[in-house]
Design a protein around this motif. Structure first.
Motif, PDB file in Angstrom:
ATOM      1  N   ARG A 120      -4.292  -1.283  -5.196  1.00  0.00           N
ATOM      2  CA  ARG A 120      -3.372  -0.892  -6.262  1.00  0.00           C
ATOM      3  C   ARG A 120      -4.094  -0.298  -7.465  1.00  0.00           C
ATOM      4  O   ARG A 120      -3.582   0.601  -8.124  1.00  0.00           O
ATOM      5  CB  ARG A 120      -2.492  -2.079  -6.657  1.00  0.00           C
ATOM      6  CG  ARG A 120      -1.342  -2.281  -5.675  1.00  0.00           C
ATOM      7  CD  ARG A 120      -0.465  -3.482  -5.983  1.00  0.00           C
ATOM      8  NE  ARG A 120       0.700  -3.474  -5.110  1.00  0.00           N
ATOM      9  CZ  ARG A 120       0.666  -3.813  -3.816  1.00  0.00           C
ATOM     10  NH1 ARG A 120      -0.489  -4.188  -3.288  1.00  0.00           N
ATOM     11  NH2 ARG A 120       1.750  -3.763  -3.077  1.00  0.00           N
ATOM     12  N   LYS A 423      -5.912  -3.049   9.715  1.00  0.00           N
ATOM     13  CA  LYS A 423      -5.848  -4.255   8.889  1.00  0.00           C
ATOM     14  C   LYS A 423      -7.224  -4.905   8.777  1.00  0.00           C
ATOM     15  O   LYS A 423      -7.683  -5.256   7.676  1.00  0.00           O
ATOM     16  CB  LYS A 423      -4.838  -5.235   9.502  1.00  0.00           C
ATOM     17  CG  LYS A 423      -4.888  -6.650   8.955  1.00  0.00           C
ATOM     18  CD  LYS A 423      -4.510  -6.728   7.490  1.00  0.00           C
ATOM     19  CE  LYS A 423      -4.464  -8.173   7.030  1.00  0.00           C
ATOM     20  NZ  LYS A 423      -4.241  -8.278   5.572  1.00  0.00           N
ATOM     21  N   MET A 462       4.182  -4.471   8.714  1.00  0.00           N
ATOM     22  CA  MET A 462       4.481  -5.611   7.852  1.00  0.00           C
ATOM     23  C   MET A 462       4.119  -6.922   8.538  1.00  0.00           C
ATOM     24  O   MET A 462       3.539  -7.820   7.924  1.00  0.00           O
ATOM     25  CB  MET A 462       5.972  -5.609   7.483  1.00  0.00           C
ATOM     26  CG  MET A 462       6.395  -4.458   6.581  1.00  0.00           C
ATOM     27  SD  MET A 462       8.178  -4.474   6.244  1.00  0.00           S
ATOM     28  CE  MET A 462       8.313  -5.942   5.213  1.00  0.00           C
ATOM     29  N   GLY A 465       0.422  -7.423   8.613  1.00  0.00           N
ATOM     30  CA  GLY A 465      -0.116  -7.680   7.280  1.00  0.00           C
ATOM     31  C   GLY A 465      -0.723  -6.487   6.588  1.00  0.00           C
ATOM     32  O   GLY A 465      -1.488  -6.636   5.629  1.00  0.00           O
ATOM     33  N   ASP A 467      -0.567  -3.757   3.994  1.00  0.00           N
ATOM     34  CA  ASP A 467       0.149  -3.474   2.755  1.00  0.00           C
ATOM     35  C   ASP A 467       0.384  -1.961   2.661  1.00  0.00           C
ATOM     36  O   ASP A 467      -0.566  -1.181   2.686  1.00  0.00           O
ATOM     37  CB  ASP A 467      -0.699  -3.953   1.575  1.00  0.00           C
ATOM     38  CG  ASP A 467      -0.018  -3.775   0.235  1.00  0.00           C
ATOM     39  OD1 ASP A 467       1.099  -3.224   0.185  1.00  0.00           O
ATOM     40  OD2 ASP A 467      -0.617  -4.174  -0.785  1.00  0.00           O
ATOM     41  N   GLN A 468       1.641  -1.543   2.573  1.00  0.00           N
ATOM     42  CA  GLN A 468       1.934  -0.105   2.489  1.00  0.00           C
ATOM     43  C   GLN A 468       1.244   0.544   1.294  1.00  0.00           C
ATOM     44  O   GLN A 468       0.901   1.717   1.320  1.00  0.00           O
ATOM     45  CB  GLN A 468       3.443   0.132   2.391  1.00  0.00           C
ATOM     46  CG  GLN A 468       4.212  -0.100   3.682  1.00  0.00           C
ATOM     47  CD  GLN A 468       3.806   0.837   4.797  1.00  0.00           C
ATOM     48  OE1 GLN A 468       3.139   0.428   5.757  1.00  0.00           O
ATOM     49  NE2 GLN A 468       4.195   2.080   4.693  1.00  0.00           N
ATOM     50  N   ALA A 469       1.003  -0.239   0.236  1.00  0.00           N
ATOM     51  CA  ALA A 469       0.341   0.296  -0.954  1.00  0.00           C
ATOM     52  C   ALA A 469      -1.131   0.590  -0.696  1.00  0.00           C
ATOM     53  O   ALA A 469      -1.775   1.263  -1.501  1.00  0.00           O
ATOM     54  CB  ALA A 469       0.472  -0.671  -2.133  1.00  0.00           C
ATOM     55  N   SER A 470      -1.659   0.113   0.414  1.00  0.00           N
ATOM     56  CA  SER A 470      -3.061   0.381   0.743  1.00  0.00           C
ATOM     57  C   SER A 470      -3.219   1.621   1.613  1.00  0.00           C
ATOM     58  O   SER A 470      -4.321   1.935   2.049  1.00  0.00           O
ATOM     59  CB  SER A 470      -3.676  -0.820   1.471  1.00  0.00           C
ATOM     60  OG  SER A 470      -3.149  -0.934   2.785  1.00  0.00           O
ATOM     61  N   THR A 672       2.988   1.545  -6.698  1.00  0.00           N
ATOM     62  CA  THR A 672       2.310   0.241  -6.649  1.00  0.00           C
ATOM     63  C   THR A 672       3.287  -0.896  -6.337  1.00  0.00           C
ATOM     64  O   THR A 672       3.003  -2.062  -6.596  1.00  0.00           O
ATOM     65  CB  THR A 672       1.593  -0.053  -7.979  1.00  0.00           C
ATOM     66  OG1 THR A 672       2.518   0.092  -9.063  1.00  0.00           O
ATOM     67  CG2 THR A 672       0.424   0.901  -8.175  1.00  0.00           C
ATOM     68  N   THR A 674       5.858  -3.166  -3.638  1.00  0.00           N
ATOM     69  CA  THR A 674       5.617  -3.884  -2.385  1.00  0.00           C
ATOM     70  C   THR A 674       6.806  -3.697  -1.456  1.00  0.00           C
ATOM     71  O   THR A 674       7.955  -3.883  -1.870  1.00  0.00           O
ATOM     72  CB  THR A 674       5.417  -5.391  -2.648  1.00  0.00           C
ATOM     73  OG1 THR A 674       4.305  -5.576  -3.532  1.00  0.00           O
ATOM     74  CG2 THR A 674       5.162  -6.149  -1.352  1.00  0.00           C
ATOM     75  N   ASN A 691      11.930  -1.919  -1.632  1.00  0.00           N
ATOM     76  CA  ASN A 691      10.665  -2.203  -2.305  1.00  0.00           C
ATOM     77  C   ASN A 691      10.879  -3.098  -3.518  1.00  0.00           C
ATOM     78  O   ASN A 691      11.935  -3.049  -4.157  1.00  0.00           O
ATOM     79  CB  ASN A 691      10.004  -0.901  -2.776  1.00  0.00           C
ATOM     80  CG  ASN A 691       9.754   0.066  -1.640  1.00  0.00           C
ATOM     81  OD1 ASN A 691       9.210  -0.317  -0.608  1.00  0.00           O
ATOM     82  ND2 ASN A 691      10.155   1.324  -1.818  1.00  0.00           N
TER      83      ASN A 691
END
Length: 768
Positions: A120, A423, A462, A465, A467-470, A672, A674, A691
């Motif tokens: 983030r 991941k 999901m 694990g 994170d879509q933000a990554s 940023t 989730t 989100n």
């Protein structure tokens, strides 16, 4: 008779690392001053700690060697000390050692946190990226690629649109060395042979100036490193000569002369030859190589049938003739780096290249190319060697990512493996990963008008694990539209998934998606696109959309069809932008580029690399309307949208519509957020992403991937009954969540929106 050059011992190498005396053109006290400045700061914010103040970072902290000399006119082999010294003075390992000596023991190396990735923070620093491709960028007459990327007018346009990061693509010298001559790149400059900027793209000073202009506009420059391989440059030629610890850079095996009968003859005028599967097996049985790997990337009959090639006979520095067999995951001109050699020479080379980019040139981030292939290991008899998802890759990526963070940058990886591998590699390695999770799935959604497979991949990510933000969610880049779907085709090929009302194995899911994309996008339906080996479809975003819409002749496209293409392109931009993570797009997207006529790049595609049809030259700023090619000679492609200055004058253009999307994204903090839910939908063409923003508010992205009007309910357990539904684009309230946790919405074909839920309890408290 000439005296041989003695191959120094490891102890001598440690005492005098690698190279002769070099002119570094540096002032040692400057690095010390930078360190003192860093330690004097009594209190800094996390962002300043993670990303040091740019003016400091732009000051060179360490410099690679600067060596300029005319090439001597002598024969070349390992016994020619002049030739060996000439190679040493341009080797990357030599530059890496010089960089290391300047940085070791400096306080500045300990001022940043580095243990854990922080996606983030990376996204906040550069939430939207422009991905350039040097070979295809048309500039002003006499202007270099790097100078064009550092043009304040370009950055003014980027600022208007909302672009804050620029990924340059590979711009350092690439290709190989034969004798005294440099040979051209075999893979778009991803076969690096030097830390020096390729003069075809500009100078180091122009690179630094570009970094400064980016900072002035609140932006960041992102460079490339290639931890998996080099080209056949000075380092590889020295390795062939068995010089010092250079063979330790590569996964190469010395074959004794008594077993040369196992090796194929090298054709005249070639320096190596790809070995056959039969030779591969024979060498494995003889105990020389680990043999067959999990797959042969870029497989082409008669060109690349295995991942191993044999060199011709080379005279080393002691006068002995040697032949080597070396590993290359990709093309023969890209020898693979050995990350677990006792000299750790390959590791030193890669880390040195990264530090040069960050601390000398002034970049803020690095892309790790093909970093999932850094470990190979022998498997059981008759089984392929372990070459993907290897723990060594995880360890090497942790080391690279940590070093980049340690000097104040961030990194991202382009890792086309299973979701599990992405991941695992992200746990302590790069800060961000390229979105190979959903990229093929959103293309399939547009082709089929059905988002079921896209919803499946999002939910799997999901569950695992990720994170879509990554993730870096991208439109077109320099590569093909990838559809290998390794999560389904390899890692989970026997698992059962439900798709289209059927229970299918992972392998069957991958085959179904691939067959559909091939049928709909190439051949009669898309004659301007092409299959690229087993990897995917060579096309631009625009030519992909045209095939999806049934447009068979790009030259006969109507105004109505062009408007449809634009709508679909905006929809795909919305998908990538209106979710957590980085949004990236290229000049091919910004100007609406179509695929090249393959006849114009016949020479480049002659050995099966069809991707050149999706790399047409484009004039982003409209500075050279009469140019037929880029500086590198790439043919100019057709642009449907026109250059940015013209688009910014038109409120209906792609650039202006994109600007609205990015404004909503920036102001609401979607980048940023989730991802909470990917709910079921009332129409198969709908996609709904729920989100949670940083302040706890719920934001909903709704997209229509079909060519039909859709009216239906949006439902999720995360939608609070009674909440007001506010449209972030129109600024109007468009509904209310009912007692079933749903609301009604209508969308036109290829349209989408971003909605914010306003909690009625919060509104009442504010009113009171």
């Amino acid at each position: 008779m000439r005296e041989p050059v003695v191959n120094e011992s490891a102890e001598e190498v440690s005492a005098d690392p690698t190279e002769p005396q070099e002119d570094t053109q540096e002032e040692p006290q400057e690095a010390g001053e930078a360190a003192d400045t860093a330690t004097e700061s009594p209190e800094i914010t996390f962002d300043e700690q993670f990303y040091p103040a740019r003016p400091k970072a732009l000051r060179p902290i360490a410099r690679r060697r600067q060596f300029f000399a005319a090439r001597p006119s002598l024969e070349f082999d390992g016994l020619n000390s002049t030739y060996v010294d000439w190679l040493r003075n341009q080797s990357m390992l030599g530059d890496a050692n010089t960089m290391a000596r300047q940085l070791s023991g400096q306080a500045s190396m300990w001022q940043n946190s580095y243990a854990r990735p922080n996606p983030r923070s990376a996204v906040e620093r550069a939430p939207v990226w422009f991905t350039a491709y040097p070979l295809s960028f048309i500039t002003k007459d006499g202007q270099s690629f790097l100078s064009a990327l550092g043009d304040p007018e370009l950055w003014d346009a980027f600022s208007q649109i909302g672009i804050r990061g620029l990924h340059t693509g590979p711009v350092k010298l690439a290709g190989g060395i034969r004798g005294w001559s440099q040979t051209p790149s075999v893979d778009g400059h991803f076969d690096r042979i030097s830390m020096a900027i390729d003069p075809a793209f500009g100078t180091e000073e122009e690179f630094r100036q570009m970094c400064e202009v980016a900072v002035d506009h609140g932006g960041t420059i992102i460079d490339d490193i290639v931890p998996g391989h080099t080209g056949k440059g000075a380092d590889f030629r020295l390795a062939e000569m068995n010089f010092r610890d250079y063979p330790g850079i590569y996964h190469m095996v010395d074959i004794p002369e008594e077993d040369w009968h196992l090796l194929p003859d090298v054709p005249e005028n070639e320096d190596s030859v790809n070995i056959s599967p039969e030779t591969e097996k024979a060498l494995q049985q003889a105990g020389y190589i680990i043999g067959r790997l999990q797959r042969v990337i870029f497989y082409e009959p008669g060109v690349k049938e295995t991942n191993w090639s044999a060199t011709k006979a080379i005279v080393d520095t002691t006068g002995k003739k040697r032949r080597w067999v070396y590993l290359h995951y990709f093309k023969a001109g890209q020898p693979s780096i050995n990350w677990l050699d006792p000299t750790f020479a390959g590791m030193r080379l890669v880390v040195g290249d990264a530090l040069h980019s960050l601390l000398d040139l002034g970049t803020g981030a690095l892309r790790l190319d093909a970093n999932g292939f850094l470990g190979v290991e022998k498997s059981a008899e008759e089984e392929p060697g372990w070459s993907e998802g290897h723990p060594l890759s995880e360890a090497a990526n942790q080391l690279i990512g940590s070093m980049i963070r340690k000097v104040g940058g961030f990194s991202f990886q382009e890792l086309n493996l299973t979701i599990d591998d992405i991941k695992a590699q992200s746990e302590s390695g790069p800060d961000l990963s390229y979105d190979f999770v959903t990229r093929p799935a959103y293309h399939y959604a547009l082709v089929s008008g059905d988002t079921e497979f896209l919803r499946l991949t999002l939910r799997l990510a999901m569950e695992i694990g990720v994170d879509q933000a990554s993730l870096v969610h991208a439109l077109q880049n320099h590569d093909e539209l990838t559809y290998e779907l390794l999560h389904f085709a390899a890692g989970h090929r026997d698992d059962i998934f439900e798709l289209g009302g059927e229970e299918l194995t992972g392998a069957e899911v991958a085959e179904k998606v691939q067959d559909t994309l091939r049928e709909r996008l190439t051949g009669e339906n898309g004659p301007y696109n092409a299959v690229f080996t087993t990897n995917g479809i060579a096309c631009t975003t625009v030519s992909f959309i045209m095939a999806t819409l049934g447009i068979k002749d790009p030259d006969a496209i109507t105004a109505e069809q062009q408007a449809q293409v634009l709508d679909a392109h905006v929809l795909l931009s919305m998908y990538n932008a209106l979710q957590p993570g980085v949004f990236a797009l290229s000049g091919w997207d910004l100007t609406g580029i179509t695929a090249l006529d393959r006849e114009t790049v016949r020479e480049l595609t002659s050995q099966g690399d069809t991707r050149w049809i999706n790399r047409g030259a484009h004039d982003l700023m409209g500075t050279s309307p009469d140019a037929k090619t880029s500086l590198a000679g790439m043919p100019r492609a057709r642009s449907l949208y026109g250059p940015l200055p013209e688009q910014l004058k038109d409120s209906t253009s792609y650039a202006r519509r994109l600007q609205k999307i990015l404004t909503v994204r920036e102001e609401s903090g979607i980048a940023t957020s989730t991802l909470l839910d990917v709910p079921e939908v009332s129409n198969r063409g709908l996609l709904v992403l729920v989100n949670q923003l940083a302040d706890g508010a719920v934001q909903v992205t709704v997209l229509n991937f079909s060519d039909q009007d859709i009216a239906g309910s949006i439902q999720s357990s995360h939608l609070v009954p009674g909440a007001t539904v506010h449209d972030l684009f129109s600024g109007e309230d468009v509904g209310q969540v009912d007692d079933l946790g749903s609301f009604f919405l209508e969308l036109s074909p290829f349209q989408g929106t971003a909605l914010l839920l306003k909690d009625p309890v919060v509104e009442d408290e504010v009113t009171e």
